[in-house]
Design a protein around this motif. Structure first.
Motif, mmCIF file in Angstrom:
data_model
loop_
_atom_site.group_PDB
_atom_site.id
_atom_site.type_symbol
_atom_site.label_atom_id
_atom_site.label_comp_id
_atom_site.label_asym_id
_atom_site.label_seq_id
_atom_site.Cartn_x
_atom_site.Cartn_y
_atom_site.Cartn_z
ATOM 1 N N ALA A 1 -0.159 -5.831 -8.773
ATOM 2 C CA ALA A 1 1.141 -5.300 -9.189
ATOM 3 C C ALA A 1 1.969 -4.827 -8.002
ATOM 4 O O ALA A 1 3.185 -5.051 -7.948
ATOM 5 N N PHE A 2 1.322 -4.186 -7.026
ATOM 6 C CA PHE A 2 2.075 -3.601 -5.910
ATOM 7 C C PHE A 2 2.435 -4.656 -4.863
ATOM 8 O O PHE A 2 3.486 -4.553 -4.219
ATOM 9 N N ASP A 3 1.590 -5.672 -4.703
ATOM 10 C CA ASP A 3 1.974 -6.810 -3.867
ATOM 11 C C ASP A 3 3.224 -7.472 -4.438
ATOM 12 O O ASP A 3 4.147 -7.858 -3.717
ATOM 13 N N THR A 4 3.234 -7.611 -5.764
ATOM 14 C CA THR A 4 4.387 -8.225 -6.420
ATOM 15 C C THR A 4 5.627 -7.358 -6.268
ATOM 16 O O THR A 4 6.724 -7.869 -6.015
ATOM 17 N N GLN A 5 5.462 -6.035 -6.413
ATOM 18 C CA GLN A 5 6.618 -5.151 -6.287
ATOM 19 C C GLN A 5 7.200 -5.209 -4.876
ATOM 20 O O GLN A 5 8.428 -5.231 -4.701
ATOM 21 N N ASN B 1 0.820 -1.211 0.000
ATOM 22 C CA ASN B 1 0.000 0.000 0.000
ATOM 23 C C ASN B 1 0.855 1.263 0.000
ATOM 24 O O ASN B 1 0.497 2.263 -0.628
ATOM 25 N N VAL B 2 1.973 1.228 0.721
ATOM 26 C CA VAL B 2 2.875 2.389 0.741
ATOM 27 C C VAL B 2 3.442 2.635 -0.655
ATOM 28 O O VAL B 2 3.522 3.780 -1.121
ATOM 29 N N ILE B 3 3.852 1.580 -1.342
ATOM 30 C CA ILE B 3 4.379 1.718 -2.706
ATOM 31 C C ILE B 3 3.321 2.329 -3.623
ATOM 32 O O ILE B 3 3.603 3.239 -4.417
ATOM 33 N N LYS B 4 2.107 1.849 -3.498
ATOM 34 C CA LYS B 4 1.015 2.375 -4.331
ATOM 35 C C LYS B 4 0.759 3.854 -4.029
ATOM 36 O O LYS B 4 0.642 4.672 -4.950
#
Length: 540
Positions: free
Chosen positions: A291-295, A162-165
């Motif tokens: 996508a963000f879980d993967t990142q 969530n932070v990345i997103k």
């Protein structure tokens, strides 16, 4: 310890609130010193379940040539072997009868529950297994740590996702260089992180998300390198032959490229600057899922890959090894270039935060942040427009309708027209109507009515909103301007409430729904534009 042939980045000063938050959440991650202790104890307990070993006090009784035994701590001897290049030959017997054994702090020999001696060949073998056991245990412990729930119930992994997103969302909103098609490419991923939902929504024009894997070829060996970057590729309708290609970093940084090949070549050039290799081959793999879980997972994968390269024993010492392990497991280093507000902007925002938000849990604050970013992003994407932009609210519609009708009626009642300026400036909200309500009943044994009167006031706007069917049951006895301004002589109670009068002429109950229908339904192209602005971003 033999580390890979690459420069070790120094630990950076925390540069932004985002980096600080990531650093803080992962500050309690497993460390190498504790893992050495727990792995040693687990190995000893597995082999000798009845042997009582306390690392704080258990000694390795070591024979001296003088014929006595020294009593160093067992754990100190293990650390010296693993980290300081010391030898470990504790199963040998030094003639005539000098040998190693485990003891308590007073030198009393430790035995198994059945009275048998501990086989020091087994102890030596267990200690010498630690160099290959430790990287495995470290990776397992770190993966478990990432999957542990934090405040709010989500795992650290999902929290970082969530932070990345949110960090990418902030960069997109602040961008002044990305074109509208490029912004749309990123927003598709922000709104629909799940690949299946995104492709279902946008079809052939959906943003496809990949990660890059580089194969580094050294003399006699190869190494795989995966960086936590998202490669976005989209074929917009107006540019079907040439895709839009972008790389998104965890800290929100965005790079644009003319083709997928140029993006791959860019990553290869970065790798060439860091590694002494014969060749680099880069391939892309599409991400199936969030996508963000993967990142976030790619960051963990990078850490696990680095831990696999730990080589023990070493002569670097405990403090150097601890610092190295802290660095390669530090997720915050991937957020070095995250957006950082100025100190003045930060103070102004903090001064305006509601009290309940400052005292809210970290999980609630995170949800508030995500929804606020989604709202800000939607407004920017729609250039400040909303689903109802251009449609007057009912109060504004009533005021405008009344003023227009008054100006239309004026020539019928004034010849010549005398109150043009006064009527044009007259606001229906300022016209006050007074109704007289009488409630009564027959007195017992009499034909007389005893009544109670009540005065009810409302504005002209309020009466139009209610229509005549909702007006008070009494008589309209006074029409006046609340600020004492003159009204035309024909602006009477009868003009307002009679059949075909002002209220019936504007007929809000009929005309406002028709106006909404015209705005929202009658023109399909305008309806589609409004629906696009109304769509809510997906926030999990």
């Amino acid at each position: 310890m033999s580390m890979p042939p690459r420069p070790a980045a120094p630990i950076q000063t925390l540069s932004s609130p985002v980096q600080q938050a990531v650093y803080t959440l992962f500050a309690s991650r497993p460390g190498i010193e504790d893992l050495i202790r727990t792995t040693l104890l687990a190995a000893l307990n597995e082999r000798y379940p009845t042997l009582t070993v306390e690392l704080a006090s258990t000694r390795l009784a070591s024979p001296h040539e003088s014929g006595v035994w020294g009593l160093p701590l067992l754990i100190d001897q293990v650390l010296a072997y693993l980290l300081n290049g010391a030898s470990l030959e504790i199963s040998e017997i030094i003639p005539p009868l000098h040998y190693y054994f485990l003891s308590d702090h007073q030198g009393k020999r430790l035995k198994l529950a059945d009275g048998q001696d501990v086989d020091m060949k087994v102890i030596e073998a267990l200690i010498k297994e630690l160099p290959w056991r430790l990287p495995i245990e470290f990776k397992s412990a770190l993966t478990g740590y990432w999957n542990e729930p934090v405040e709010g119930g989500a795992s650290r992994w999902r929290w970082l996702s969530n932070v990345i997103k949110d960090t990418l969302s902030m960069k997109v909103m602040q961008s002044t260089t990305l074109s509208d098609p490029q912004l749309e490419t990123v927003r598709q991923v922000l709104d629909y992180a799940q690949s299946e939902e995104r492709i279902s929504r946008y079809g052939d024009h959906a943003t496809r998300v990949y990660y890059l894997q580089s194969t580094l070829t050294y003399p006699g060996r190869t190494e795989s390198l995966v960086t936590p970057h998202l490669l976005l590729v989209r074929y917009p309708q107006e540019q079907a032959s040439q895709p839009l290609v972008m790389l998104c970093m965890p800290d929100g940084s965005i790079e644009t490229f003319s083709s997928v090949e140029s993006a791959s070549q860019s990553r290869a050039r970065v790798a060439e600057a860091l590694y002494a290799v014969d060749s680099i081959t880069t391939k892309r793999y599409e991400i199936d899922g969030d996508a963000f879980d993967t990142q976030a997972g790619l960051i963990l994968g990078k850490q696990l890959s680095n831990l696999s390269e730990l080589k023990l024993p070493t002569s670097l010492g405990l403090e150097t090894l601890k610092a190295t392990c802290l660095q390669i497991t530090d997720a915050s280093r991937f957020f070095l270039n995250a957006s950082a507000p100025s100190a003045d902007a930060l103070r102004r925002v903090q001064a305006k935060l509601p009290q309940w938000l400052t005292k809210a849990s970290s999980a609630d604050q995170a949800h508030y942040r995500s929804w606020s970013l989604a709202l800000a992003s939607a407004k920017k994407s729609a250039q400040g427009l909303s689903y109802l932009s251009g449609i007057p609210d009912i109060h504004s519609f009533v005021v405008t309708s009344l003023k227009q009708q008054l100006l239309l009626d004026q020539p019928r009642f004034e010849q010549p027209v005398q109150y043009v300026a006064a009527l044009a400036a007259c606001e229906p909200d300022d016209v006050e109507l007074t109704f007289l309500l009488v409630t009564g009943a027959f007195a017992p044994g009499s034909t007389n009515i005893s009544g109670v009167t009540e005065r009810v006031k409302m504005t002209l706007t309020e009466l139009a909103l209610k229509n005549l069917s909702g007006k008070p049951q009494g008589e309209l006895i006074k029409v006046e301007h609340r600020h004492g301004l003159p009204l035309p002589a024909w602006f009477t109670a009868a003009y307002i409430t009679q059949g075909d009068g002002l209220i019936e002429a504007v007929d809000i109950g009929k005309n406002y729904p028709e106006k909404l229908k015209a705005y929202l339904l009658d023109d399909p192209s305008l309806s589609a534009d409004r629906e696009k602005r109304f769509e809510s971003p997906r926030i999990l």
